[in-house]
Design an enzyme around this catalytic site. Structure first.
Site, PDB file in Angstrom:
ATOM      1  N   GLY A  40       1.121   6.775  -2.536  1.00 38.41           N
ATOM      2  CA  GLY A  40       0.059   7.563  -3.161  1.00 38.41           C
ATOM      3  C   GLY A  40       0.244   7.781  -4.657  1.00 38.41           C
ATOM      4  CE  LYS A  56      -3.164   5.800   2.030  1.00 39.52           C
ATOM      5  NZ  LYS A  56      -2.145   6.351   1.132  1.00 39.52           N
ATOM      6  CG  ASN A 108      -4.671   3.256   5.617  1.00 40.19           C
ATOM      7  OD1 ASN A 108      -5.800   3.645   5.940  1.00 40.19           O
ATOM      8  ND2 ASN A 108      -3.636   4.090   5.523  1.00 40.19           N
ATOM      9  CG  HIS A 166      -0.147   6.225   6.723  1.00 36.68           C
ATOM     10  ND1 HIS A 166      -0.120   7.333   5.912  1.00 36.68           N
ATOM     11  CD2 HIS A 166      -0.139   5.156   5.890  1.00 36.68           C
ATOM     12  CE1 HIS A 166      -0.096   6.942   4.650  1.00 36.68           C
ATOM     13  NE2 HIS A 166      -0.105   5.626   4.603  1.00 36.68           N
ATOM     14  CD  GLU A 213       2.793   2.188   4.387  1.00 35.37           C
ATOM     15  OE1 GLU A 213       2.190   1.463   3.593  1.00 35.37           O
ATOM     16  OE2 GLU A 213       2.256   3.100   5.036  1.00 35.37           O
ATOM     17  CD  GLU A 229      -1.779   9.278   3.370  1.00 35.12           C
ATOM     18  OE1 GLU A 229      -2.805   8.899   3.973  1.00 35.12           O
ATOM     19  OE2 GLU A 229      -1.406   8.781   2.287  1.00 35.12           O
ATOM     20  CB  SER A 231       3.351   2.735  -5.527  1.00 34.17           C
ATOM     21  OG  SER A 231       3.034   4.103  -5.418  1.00 34.17           O
TER      22      SER A 231
HETATM   23  P1  PGA Z   1      -0.640   3.290  -1.901  1.00 34.09           P
HETATM   24  O1  PGA Z   1      -0.737   3.610  -0.349  1.00 34.09           O
HETATM   25  O2  PGA Z   1      -0.572   1.796  -2.049  1.00 34.09           O
HETATM   26  O3  PGA Z   1      -1.877   3.871  -2.488  1.00 34.09           O
HETATM   27  O4  PGA Z   1       0.630   3.958  -2.402  1.00 34.09           O
HETATM   28  C1  PGA Z   1       0.102   2.935   0.530  1.00 34.09           C
HETATM   29  C2  PGA Z   1      -0.076   3.450   1.915  1.00 34.09           C
HETATM   30  O5  PGA Z   1      -0.212   4.668   2.109  1.00 34.09           O
HETATM   31  O6  PGA Z   1      -0.082   2.649   2.863  1.00 34.09           O
END
Ligand code: PGA
Length: 263
Positions: free
Chosen positions: A174, A12, A10, A96, A168, A98, A214
């Site tokens: 993040g 973002k 993704n 997600h 997740e 976020e 991550s």
């Molecule tokens: P990240 O993001 O791998 O940068 O931690 C994962 C996600 O938000 O799907």
């Protein structure tokens, strides 16, 4: 039936249009080198129309990061699932963390979006995950079961085969996220798979559960080799094509020693 291991990203709110074109051209080639994975990308919605044309006939699936559940209406700034599907998106990423945190998405609205995605022939990729606080209180299982049971409410077993789930944990996502311990991931994936079987019977067993949060070149194999991990959903480490390539190579070395996919 053995399914291919899922490997997706993704973006973002990252990448300008020319970066997006460059990345996808390279990913098409990468996907041909590693047919054992089902690659997918979830770019900003603004690029879906062009990428839908360019990626048609490729081995890479395309998805949207969000959408409304209604076909049309007075909803300034929203995107209709009909338009998303029209662009050639095969996946609708929904919920997600976020979106849940910053845009107040809730399980009830996500359930409407899941149905809209299915209606338009897309795969809902429903993201679930416990917060640090929920983990601290020991209610991870309750939080996840609630997200699944509301998010997937009313989905009939026949459609369940098109659902994908991404686990997740909010605290793992993040730059400030702490990578989850692979043993913990395995435990949680077992809970999620059990809940899916409870909801959909045998069909629930075929629903893939991806891990995200991550994931990087160092930990990808340790996560992928865990039971019940059917794919990896990667943010930062996959936005850089070189890193995504390294991850693909690392997994390739591992998969060639036995595990071929899921199911
Ligand atoms: P990240 O993001 O791998 O940068 O931690 C994962 C996600 O938000 O799907």
């Amino acid at each position: 039936v053995m399914q291919r291991f899922l490997l997706g990203t993704n973006w973002k709110m990252h990448k300008n249009f020319s970066e997006a074109l460059d990345y996808t051209a390279k990913l098409r080639i990468l996907a041909e080198a590693y047919p054992e994975y089902q690659y997918f990308i979830i770019p900003p919605a603004l690029y879906l129309q062009e990428l839908g044309k360019r990626m048609a006939g490729s081995l890479v699936l395309l998805g949207a990061q969000n959408m409304h559940w209604l076909d049309e209406g007075d909803f300034t700034g929203e995107l209709s699932p009909a338009w998303i599907a029209d662009c050639g998106a095969q996946i609708a990423e929904l919920g997600h963390s976020e979106r849940r945190q910053f845009y107040n998405e809730n399980d009830y609205d996500l359930n409407r979006k899941v149905h809209a995605a299915l209606h338009y022939g897309m795969r809902p990729l429903l993201c679930v995950g416990e917060s640090a606080q929920e983990k601290m209180y020991g209610i991870t299982e309750e939080a996840l079961r609630r997200q699944l049971k509301i998010g997937l409410f009313g989905v009939v077993p026949k459609d369940a085969s098109r659902v994908w789930i991404a686990y997740e944990p909010v605290w793992a996502i993040g730059a400030s996220g702490v990578p989850a311990d692979p043993a913990y991931v395995e435990q949680v994936h077992a809970v999620l798979h059990d809940c899916l079987v409870e909801l959909f019977g045998e069909r629930g067993r075929g629903i893939p559960v991806l891990y995200g949060g991550s994931v990087n070149q160092e930990n990808c194999v340790a996560l992928a080799e865990r039971k019940g991990v059917d794919g990896l959903f990667i943010g930062r480490a996959a936005w850089d094509m070189e890193k995504f390539k390294t991850i693909s190579e690392q997994l390739h070395a591992y998969f060639n020693t036995g595990k071929l996919g899921y199911g």
